[in-house]
Design a protein around this motif. Sequence first.
Motif, PDB file in Angstrom:
ATOM      1  N   GLY A   1      -3.080 -35.972   6.833  1.00  0.00           N
ATOM      2  CA  GLY A   1      -3.116 -34.785   5.686  1.00  0.00           C
ATOM      3  C   GLY A   1      -2.401 -34.023   6.686  1.00  0.00           C
ATOM      4  O   GLY A   1      -3.080 -32.880   6.449  1.00  0.00           O
TER       5      GLY A   1
ATOM      6  N   GLU B   1      -7.082 -21.273   3.184  1.00  0.00           N
ATOM      7  CA  GLU B   1      -6.739 -22.591   1.988  1.00  0.00           C
ATOM      8  C   GLU B   1      -5.901 -22.856   1.854  1.00  0.00           C
ATOM      9  O   GLU B   1      -5.708 -24.538   0.939  1.00  0.00           O
ATOM     10  CB  GLU B   1      -7.438 -21.066   1.033  1.00  0.00           C
ATOM     11  CG  GLU B   1      -7.998 -21.640  -0.653  1.00  0.00           C
ATOM     12  CD  GLU B   1      -8.995 -23.326  -0.505  1.00  0.00           C
ATOM     13  OE1 GLU B   1      -8.456 -24.361  -1.212  1.00  0.00           O
ATOM     14  OE2 GLU B   1      -9.719 -23.206   0.603  1.00  0.00           O
TER      15      GLU B   1
ATOM     16  N   ARG C   1      -5.626 -26.104   4.246  1.00  0.00           N
ATOM     17  CA  ARG C   1      -7.037 -27.425   3.777  1.00  0.00           C
ATOM     18  C   ARG C   1      -6.312 -27.868   1.984  1.00  0.00           C
ATOM     19  O   ARG C   1      -6.492 -29.043   1.537  1.00  0.00           O
ATOM     20  CB  ARG C   1      -8.432 -26.332   3.587  1.00  0.00           C
ATOM     21  CG  ARG C   1      -8.917 -25.721   4.583  1.00  0.00           C
ATOM     22  CD  ARG C   1     -10.064 -25.561   4.301  1.00  0.00           C
ATOM     23  NE  ARG C   1     -10.313 -24.277   4.001  1.00  0.00           N
ATOM     24  CZ  ARG C   1      -9.837 -23.592   4.253  1.00  0.00           C
ATOM     25  NH1 ARG C   1     -10.101 -23.438   5.370  1.00  0.00           N
ATOM     26  NH2 ARG C   1      -9.926 -22.006   3.953  1.00  0.00           N
ATOM     27  N   ARG C   2      -6.078 -27.064   1.048  1.00  0.00           N
ATOM     28  CA  ARG C   2      -5.148 -27.820  -0.331  1.00  0.00           C
ATOM     29  C   ARG C   2      -3.824 -28.495  -0.291  1.00  0.00           C
ATOM     30  O   ARG C   2      -4.392 -29.925  -0.918  1.00  0.00           O
ATOM     31  CB  ARG C   2      -4.924 -26.386  -0.896  1.00  0.00           C
ATOM     32  CG  ARG C   2      -4.843 -26.889  -2.487  1.00  0.00           C
ATOM     33  CD  ARG C   2      -4.874 -25.873  -3.352  1.00  0.00           C
ATOM     34  NE  ARG C   2      -4.147 -25.106  -3.073  1.00  0.00           N
ATOM     35  CZ  ARG C   2      -4.450 -23.491  -2.820  1.00  0.00           C
ATOM     36  NH1 ARG C   2      -5.296 -22.951  -2.779  1.00  0.00           N
ATOM     37  NH2 ARG C   2      -2.917 -22.778  -2.691  1.00  0.00           N
ATOM     38  N   THR C   3      -2.913 -28.081   1.160  1.00  0.00           N
ATOM     39  CA  THR C   3      -1.407 -28.867   1.161  1.00  0.00           C
ATOM     40  C   THR C   3      -2.185 -29.806   1.914  1.00  0.00           C
ATOM     41  O   THR C   3      -1.747 -31.397   1.549  1.00  0.00           O
ATOM     42  CB  THR C   3      -1.170 -27.628   1.626  1.00  0.00           C
ATOM     43  OG1 THR C   3      -0.306 -27.301   1.259  1.00  0.00           O
ATOM     44  CG2 THR C   3       0.550 -29.235   2.085  1.00  0.00           C
ATOM     45  N   SER C   4      -3.491 -29.633   2.952  1.00  0.00           N
ATOM     46  CA  SER C   4      -3.727 -31.590   3.107  1.00  0.00           C
ATOM     47  C   SER C   4      -4.805 -32.121   2.629  1.00  0.00           C
ATOM     48  O   SER C   4      -3.997 -33.987   2.990  1.00  0.00           O
ATOM     49  CB  SER C   4      -4.361 -30.482   4.715  1.00  0.00           C
ATOM     50  OG  SER C   4      -3.827 -29.892   5.312  1.00  0.00           O
ATOM     51  N   ARG C   5      -4.660 -32.153   1.708  1.00  0.00           N
ATOM     52  CA  ARG C   5      -5.526 -32.458   0.422  1.00  0.00           C
ATOM     53  C   ARG C   5      -4.114 -33.374   0.356  1.00  0.00           C
ATOM     54  O   ARG C   5      -4.876 -35.114   0.039  1.00  0.00           O
ATOM     55  CB  ARG C   5      -6.668 -32.082   0.052  1.00  0.00           C
ATOM     56  CG  ARG C   5      -7.968 -32.855  -1.145  1.00  0.00           C
ATOM     57  CD  ARG C   5      -8.548 -33.722   0.456  1.00  0.00           C
ATOM     58  NE  ARG C   5      -8.504 -34.982   0.107  1.00  0.00           N
ATOM     59  CZ  ARG C   5      -9.365 -35.637   1.170  1.00  0.00           C
ATOM     60  NH1 ARG C   5     -10.262 -35.501   2.065  1.00  0.00           N
ATOM     61  NH2 ARG C   5      -8.703 -36.878   0.959  1.00  0.00           N
ATOM     62  N   ILE C   6      -3.979 -32.686  -0.544  1.00  0.00           N
ATOM     63  CA  ILE C   6      -2.733 -33.693  -1.497  1.00  0.00           C
ATOM     64  C   ILE C   6      -2.013 -34.592  -0.128  1.00  0.00           C
ATOM     65  O   ILE C   6      -2.034 -36.228  -1.199  1.00  0.00           O
ATOM     66  CB  ILE C   6      -1.946 -32.476  -2.027  1.00  0.00           C
ATOM     67  CG1 ILE C   6      -2.228 -31.175  -2.796  1.00  0.00           C
ATOM     68  CG2 ILE C   6      -0.592 -33.796  -2.256  1.00  0.00           C
ATOM     69  CD1 ILE C   6      -1.301 -30.767  -3.119  1.00  0.00           C
TER      70      ILE C   6
ATOM     71  N   LYS D   1      -2.887 -36.286   1.649  1.00  0.00           N
ATOM     72  CA  LYS D   1      -4.182 -37.449   2.769  1.00  0.00           C
ATOM     73  C   LYS D   1      -4.616 -37.783   0.898  1.00  0.00           C
ATOM     74  O   LYS D   1      -4.720 -39.298   1.721  1.00  0.00           O
ATOM     75  CB  LYS D   1      -5.740 -37.052   2.839  1.00  0.00           C
ATOM     76  CG  LYS D   1      -6.898 -37.496   2.874  1.00  0.00           C
ATOM     77  CD  LYS D   1      -5.616 -38.487   4.690  1.00  0.00           C
ATOM     78  CE  LYS D   1      -7.261 -39.769   4.896  1.00  0.00           C
ATOM     79  NZ  LYS D   1      -6.676 -39.914   6.003  1.00  0.00           N
ATOM     80  N   ASP D   2      -4.914 -37.433  -0.085  1.00  0.00           N
ATOM     81  CA  ASP D   2      -5.252 -38.244  -1.153  1.00  0.00           C
ATOM     82  C   ASP D   2      -4.156 -39.502  -1.461  1.00  0.00           C
ATOM     83  O   ASP D   2      -4.550 -40.574  -2.233  1.00  0.00           O
ATOM     84  CB  ASP D   2      -5.787 -37.291  -2.152  1.00  0.00           C
ATOM     85  CG  ASP D   2      -7.286 -36.411  -2.008  1.00  0.00           C
ATOM     86  OD1 ASP D   2      -7.662 -36.965  -1.472  1.00  0.00           O
ATOM     87  OD2 ASP D   2      -7.253 -35.937  -2.262  1.00  0.00           O
TER      88      ASP D   2
END
Length: 410
Positions: free
Chosen positions: A334, A379, A382-387, A389-390
Amino acid sequence: MWIYNFGLFLYACIVRLAALRHRKAKLWVEGRRDLFRRLAEAVGPGERIVWVHVASLGEFEQGRPIIERLRREHPEYKILVTFFSPSGYEIRKNYPGADYIFYLPIDTPKNARRFLDIVRPEIAVFVKYEFWLNLLGGLRRRGVRTYIVSAIFRPDSIFFRPYGGLWRQALESFDVMFVQNEESKRLLAGLGFDNVVVAGDTRFDRVAEIAAAARKVPLVERFRGEGRLFVAGSTWGPDEELLVRLMNDWPDVRFVVAPHEMDEGRIRRLMNATQGGAVRYTRCTEETDFTHCRLLVLDTVGLLSSVYGYASWSYIGGGFGVGIHNTLEAATFGLPVAFGPNYRKFKEARDLVTLGAACSVTDYAQLAQWFGPLCRDGELLRRTSRIAKDYTLRQQGASDVIVRTIFGSK
């Protein structure tokens, strides 16, 4: 075909001359000495062999999920892995997941016959790019089930050129071609091939395994302390010039840099240019005080994939040279990823850029422009990390498709 064979002869001669001075060329030559005798002594006459060929270390990592799944689910087979390059063989020659590990002989007609006579593979699997015409022809004539996995084809590849007839013929050797994307399938359909399966890239399965098995690295954990960590992997000189400026401009962030090659001169320059102190991993002990240290140089192999687990951001080297290195090891944790401009041959890098999880930079201003918001805005991070990882999660499953197809076709 004679041009191909003559080209291989010239290549072998050049490597033998280079071996007088260059260590890698010397390993290439010495690793093939007495190869057929050693193969004949190793491979038993009644064994059922699955032969997996990889060019080097990167392709080995792509093939590894398939190898390990075969080992678990089909113990009736012995697994032979061959490498073309010393940079793969020397690191993985003791890999326990295969029964036999050798260099691939140079692909002359005689060598191809001798190799296949000794090994007698029941199944042959080529990973990504390797198209050896004599070996593929021999496999076809002997009726050996042959596959290529994680392959990717582009319109400018030799297969789609007017003079690419021999290479198009080589593709006829494959029972199934497992490709990474729909474009590859479309291009091959234009040549009349319908034995193509879009399975994806097995590297996503591999990096998921790596992340799940990530080791604790207490020294890195202690170096990071209560702060945040930026990890740069497989860096070269031009990458390090940018990273030094970033380190010096962001004194509240600690950095781990893992050079692609352990060049002593480059390591010294990197450490000397870093304001606030720098240490080398191999010279640290449990008593090393990191209080006044900004940079940890990871001057060892085998740890980088685990070290990404301690980071908040990452940079992948090679983009100012022939091409970037592995972005997926960082993305699977992530991490937002930055790299140099030469990335367009790598589908996963293009995808990550399109999704906003990665950024290509050509100079320091662009690197700082990418990093600043991700460092200041929690924020956004966190949003970029989630992208990131997903994306890696969605792409998993290629190994399952490949193994089920191969063993379902018996």
